[in-house]
Design a protein around this motif. Structure first.
Motif, PDB file in Angstrom:
ATOM      1  N   ASP A  95       3.797  10.727  -7.055  1.00 22.53           N
ATOM      2  CA  ASP A  95       2.604  10.998  -6.254  1.00 22.53           C
ATOM      3  C   ASP A  95       2.239   9.802  -5.380  1.00 22.53           C
ATOM      4  OD1 ASP A  95       1.635   9.342  -8.271  1.00 22.53           O
ATOM      5  OD2 ASP A  95      -0.213  10.490  -8.571  1.00 22.53           O
ATOM      6  N   ARG A  96       2.641   8.601  -5.788  1.00 25.82           N
ATOM      7  CA  ARG A  96       2.361   7.432  -4.952  1.00 25.82           C
ATOM      8  C   ARG A  96       3.322   7.356  -3.770  1.00 25.82           C
ATOM      9  NH1 ARG A  96       0.585   4.738  -9.880  1.00 25.82           N
ATOM     10  NH2 ARG A  96       2.271   3.208  -9.974  1.00 25.82           N
ATOM     11  N   LEU A  97       4.519   7.862  -3.940  1.00 25.23           N
ATOM     12  CA  LEU A  97       5.416   7.985  -2.783  1.00 25.23           C
ATOM     13  C   LEU A  97       4.794   8.928  -1.760  1.00 25.23           C
ATOM     14  CD1 LEU A  97       7.493   6.738  -4.863  1.00 25.23           C
ATOM     15  CD2 LEU A  97       9.224   8.149  -3.714  1.00 25.23           C
ATOM     16  N   ALA A  98       4.319  10.067  -2.253  1.00 26.43           N
ATOM     17  CA  ALA A  98       3.716  11.049  -1.350  1.00 26.43           C
ATOM     18  C   ALA A  98       2.486  10.478  -0.659  1.00 26.43           C
ATOM     19  CB  ALA A  98       3.350  12.314  -2.126  1.00 26.43           C
ATOM     20  N   GLU A  99       1.703   9.702  -1.397  1.00 28.05           N
ATOM     21  CA  GLU A  99       0.497   9.097  -0.835  1.00 28.05           C
ATOM     22  C   GLU A  99       0.819   8.199   0.362  1.00 28.05           C
ATOM     23  OE1 GLU A  99      -2.775   5.739  -2.266  1.00 28.05           O
ATOM     24  OE2 GLU A  99      -1.712   6.944  -3.763  1.00 28.05           O
ATOM     25  N   HIS A 100       1.965   7.536   0.306  1.00 21.15           N
ATOM     26  CA  HIS A 100       2.358   6.628   1.394  1.00 21.15           C
ATOM     27  C   HIS A 100       3.311   7.282   2.394  1.00 21.15           C
ATOM     28  CE1 HIS A 100       0.633   2.776  -0.030  1.00 21.15           C
ATOM     29  NE2 HIS A 100       0.695   3.357  -1.218  1.00 21.15           N
ATOM     30  N   GLY A 101       3.632   8.541   2.184  1.00 22.30           N
ATOM     31  CA  GLY A 101       4.550   9.208   3.094  1.00 22.30           C
ATOM     32  C   GLY A 101       5.977   8.701   2.980  1.00 22.30           C
ATOM     33  N   VAL A 102       6.380   8.344   1.756  1.00 23.49           N
ATOM     34  CA  VAL A 102       7.719   7.818   1.498  1.00 23.49           C
ATOM     35  C   VAL A 102       8.493   8.824   0.661  1.00 23.49           C
ATOM     36  CG1 VAL A 102       9.017   5.984   0.323  1.00 23.49           C
ATOM     37  CG2 VAL A 102       6.957   5.416   1.621  1.00 23.49           C
ATOM     38  N   THR A 103       9.777   8.972   0.941  1.00 27.65           N
ATOM     39  CA  THR A 103      10.621   9.859   0.152  1.00 27.65           C
ATOM     40  C   THR A 103      11.556   9.036  -0.730  1.00 27.65           C
ATOM     41  OG1 THR A 103      12.420   9.948   1.770  1.00 27.65           O
ATOM     42  CG2 THR A 103      10.608  11.533   2.027  1.00 27.65           C
ATOM     43  N   ARG A 104      12.100   9.700  -1.711  1.00 30.05           N
ATOM     44  CA  ARG A 104      13.091   9.010  -2.557  1.00 30.05           C
ATOM     45  C   ARG A 104      14.279   8.563  -1.717  1.00 30.05           C
ATOM     46  NH1 ARG A 104      14.810  10.517  -8.625  1.00 30.05           N
ATOM     47  NH2 ARG A 104      16.624   9.144  -8.848  1.00 30.05           N
ATOM     48  N   ALA A 105      14.662   9.371  -0.758  1.00 28.41           N
ATOM     49  CA  ALA A 105      15.779   9.008   0.122  1.00 28.41           C
ATOM     50  C   ALA A 105      15.481   7.729   0.891  1.00 28.41           C
ATOM     51  CB  ALA A 105      16.083  10.149   1.079  1.00 28.41           C
ATOM     52  N   ASP A 106      14.228   7.526   1.276  1.00 28.63           N
ATOM     53  CA  ASP A 106      13.846   6.289   1.961  1.00 28.63           C
ATOM     54  C   ASP A 106      14.134   5.072   1.075  1.00 28.63           C
ATOM     55  OD1 ASP A 106      12.865   7.609   4.231  1.00 28.63           O
ATOM     56  OD2 ASP A 106      10.841   7.763   3.380  1.00 28.63           O
ATOM     57  N   LEU A 107      13.799   5.203  -0.187  1.00 28.90           N
ATOM     58  CA  LEU A 107      14.023   4.092  -1.111  1.00 28.90           C
ATOM     59  C   LEU A 107      15.506   3.894  -1.392  1.00 28.90           C
ATOM     60  CD1 LEU A 107      11.129   4.672  -3.693  1.00 28.90           C
ATOM     61  CD2 LEU A 107      11.115   3.271  -1.618  1.00 28.90           C
ATOM     62  N   GLU A 108      16.222   4.988  -1.610  1.00 24.66           N
ATOM     63  CA  GLU A 108      17.647   4.882  -1.904  1.00 24.66           C
ATOM     64  C   GLU A 108      18.417   4.292  -0.727  1.00 24.66           C
ATOM     65  OE1 GLU A 108      18.076   8.556  -5.103  1.00 24.66           O
ATOM     66  OE2 GLU A 108      18.372   8.937  -2.955  1.00 24.66           O
ATOM     67  N   ALA A 109      17.948   4.552   0.492  1.00 25.26           N
ATOM     68  CA  ALA A 109      18.591   4.006   1.686  1.00 25.26           C
ATOM     69  C   ALA A 109      18.035   2.628   2.053  1.00 25.26           C
ATOM     70  CB  ALA A 109      18.414   4.965   2.868  1.00 25.26           C
ATOM     71  N   ALA A 110      17.092   2.120   1.253  1.00 23.87           N
ATOM     72  CA  ALA A 110      16.473   0.810   1.494  1.00 23.87           C
ATOM     73  C   ALA A 110      15.937   0.697   2.914  1.00 23.87           C
ATOM     74  CB  ALA A 110      17.475  -0.315   1.215  1.00 23.87           C
ATOM     75  N   ARG A 111      15.218   1.733   3.357  1.00 21.64           N
ATOM     76  CA  ARG A 111      14.689   1.731   4.714  1.00 21.64           C
ATOM     77  C   ARG A 111      13.501   0.777   4.834  1.00 21.64           C
ATOM     78  NH1 ARG A 111      15.486   7.938   4.424  1.00 21.64           N
ATOM     79  NH2 ARG A 111      17.577   8.139   5.331  1.00 21.64           N
ATOM     80  N   ASP A 112      13.567  -0.076   5.824  1.00 18.21           N
ATOM     81  CA  ASP A 112      12.508  -1.051   6.061  1.00 18.21           C
ATOM     82  C   ASP A 112      11.544  -0.470   7.087  1.00 18.21           C
ATOM     83  OD1 ASP A 112      10.881  -3.208   6.431  1.00 18.21           O
ATOM     84  OD2 ASP A 112      12.470  -4.610   6.983  1.00 18.21           O
ATOM     85  N   THR A 113      10.604   0.342   6.585  1.00 20.27           N
ATOM     86  CA  THR A 113       9.635   1.006   7.450  1.00 20.27           C
ATOM     87  C   THR A 113       8.226   0.587   7.034  1.00 20.27           C
ATOM     88  OG1 THR A 113       9.338   2.925   6.013  1.00 20.27           O
ATOM     89  CG2 THR A 113      11.179   3.001   7.593  1.00 20.27           C
ATOM     90  N   PRO A 114       7.241   0.769   7.913  1.00 23.61           N
ATOM     91  CA  PRO A 114       5.864   0.441   7.526  1.00 23.61           C
ATOM     92  C   PRO A 114       5.420   1.187   6.273  1.00 23.61           C
ATOM     93  CG  PRO A 114       6.012   0.728   9.891  1.00 23.61           C
ATOM     94  CD  PRO A 114       7.342   1.142   9.338  1.00 23.61           C
ATOM     95  N   ALA A 115       5.843   2.451   6.130  1.00 18.86           N
ATOM     96  CA  ALA A 115       5.436   3.227   4.964  1.00 18.86           C
ATOM     97  C   ALA A 115       6.040   2.655   3.685  1.00 18.86           C
ATOM     98  CB  ALA A 115       5.861   4.685   5.138  1.00 18.86           C
ATOM     99  N   VAL A 116       7.318   2.294   3.731  1.00 20.01           N
ATOM    100  CA  VAL A 116       7.969   1.723   2.548  1.00 20.01           C
ATOM    101  C   VAL A 116       7.357   0.369   2.212  1.00 20.01           C
ATOM    102  CG1 VAL A 116      10.132   0.819   1.611  1.00 20.01           C
ATOM    103  CG2 VAL A 116      10.132   2.983   2.871  1.00 20.01           C
ATOM    104  N   ARG A 117       7.113  -0.445   3.225  1.00 16.80           N
ATOM    105  CA  ARG A 117       6.485  -1.744   2.974  1.00 16.80           C
ATOM    106  C   ARG A 117       5.098  -1.571   2.369  1.00 16.80           C
ATOM    107  NH1 ARG A 117       8.918  -2.922   8.061  1.00 16.80           N
ATOM    108  NH2 ARG A 117       6.917  -2.655   9.150  1.00 16.80           N
ATOM    109  N   GLY A 118       4.353  -0.595   2.842  1.00 19.53           N
ATOM    110  CA  GLY A 118       3.026  -0.339   2.298  1.00 19.53           C
ATOM    111  C   GLY A 118       3.086   0.094   0.845  1.00 19.53           C
ATOM    112  N   LEU A 119       4.062   0.940   0.520  1.00 22.28           N
ATOM    113  CA  LEU A 119       4.219   1.388  -0.867  1.00 22.28           C
ATOM    114  C   LEU A 119       4.528   0.203  -1.777  1.00 22.28           C
ATOM    115  CD1 LEU A 119       4.682   3.560  -3.100  1.00 22.28           C
ATOM    116  CD2 LEU A 119       7.078   3.608  -2.340  1.00 22.28           C
TER     117      LEU A 119
END
Length: 309
Positions: free
Chosen positions: A201-225
């Protein structure tokens, strides 16, 4: 630091077979977790060391069985280990020298057996069937079922007769902080193994997907999470600060070192940001050595410590 033989003698362990059992447990911990082993040997009051080493060896044994292999293998392995442990605790005997040492430590220190039972039950449920957390409540349930009982089968041995309620709750706060830091530091490895330890639910709160994390995407949403998760861990660390005062005097230097290292590791995660998704964040070499060195100086300045408050 006294020799291992002297440490066993000082703890009242004189029978040759019993000494061999504790030595077997110590060697197992040294191979698997050399840093905690050396910290115990260098900083803990020697009469506490054999029991704590046996407790750490037992905790590691359960973790290994609960975390390795497929579901069927985990279930059968834990069922067999539970049966062997219960027999060892009831009789003091076992074909397994690690279980003999641990059963002797539990009896000698008076740790309530239900502490061990809770850990084994949690290993078979919360850990062996782990598939992530939907919410913070799921994370807290995991702590209550597995992580907290796991720490208590080890650290609970410092207290003659087991911990009282205040001491146990102090370790509950410590486990909350330690688990948050551990999950953040091991993000990359856990994701590679198919484990997502951040509540969904915290991924959803920040607009982050599991795929974003698995791909190590450096995005504002991932950084915020990640920043938000680090803040939660930092808050939990502050809440656990009183654990040193709740520890037995003979273990306080160890607890101080553990909490300092957790803080250092969390700072390292905060510093690397999204790079924590590509590589696990360890302690490094310099910081643990400095922390251990400071702890040794404090220990020497304080002089001998009692095993009791």
């Amino acid at each position: 630091m006294p020799s291992w033989r002297t440490t066993l003698t000082g703890a009242g362990i004189s029978a040759p077979r019993r000494r061999a059992d504790y030595t077997h447990a110590a060697r197992r911990v040294l191979r698997r977790e050399p840093a905690p082993y050396l910290t115990l040997r260098l900083l803990a009051a020697p009469p506490l060391v054999p029991a704590l080493v046996a407790g750490l060896a037992f905790m590691n044994r359960v973790d290994d069985v609960a975390e390795n292999g497929g579901p069927a293998r985990r279930a059968s392995g834990l069922a067999a280990l539970t049966e062997r442990t219960e027999a060892a605790l009831a009789t003091g005997e076992s074909p397994d020298p690690l279980l003999r040492a641990y059963a002797h430590a539990v009896r000698g220190r008076g740790l309530p057996v239900d502490r061990v039972t809770r850990f084994l039950e949690g290993a078979a449920t919360a850990e062996a069937t782990f598939d992530g957390f939907a919410t913070e409540r799921d994370f807290q349930n995991y702590l209550d079922a597995y992580a907290w009982p796991g720490v208590m089968v080890f650290t609970g041995l410092q207290y003659q007769g087991g911990p009282d309620e205040e001491q146990a709750m102090g370790w509950r706060r410590f486990v909350d902080a330690a688990q948050r830091v551990d999950f953040l530091a091991d993000l990359a490895g856990d994701l590679a193994d198919g484990r997502l330890c951040v509540p969904r639910d915290r991924l959803a709160e920040h607009g982050v997907t599991r795929a974003d994390l698995e791909a190590a995407r450096d995005t504002p949403a991932v950084r915020g999470l990640l920043a938000a998760e680090c803040l939660r861990a930092r808050t939990a660390l502050r809440a656990a600060e009183g654990i040193v005062d709740l520890a037995e005097p003979g273990l306080r230097p160890v607890v101080t070192t553990m909490t300092e290292l957790m803080g250092h590791q969390l700072t390292a995660v905060e510093r690397v940001g999204t790079r924590a998704l590509r590589k696990d964040v360890g302690y490094g070499l310099v910081a643990p050595l400095r922390t251990l060195g400071r702890a040794l100086l404090r220990r020497r300045a304080a002089g001998p410590v009692s095993t009791r408050r």
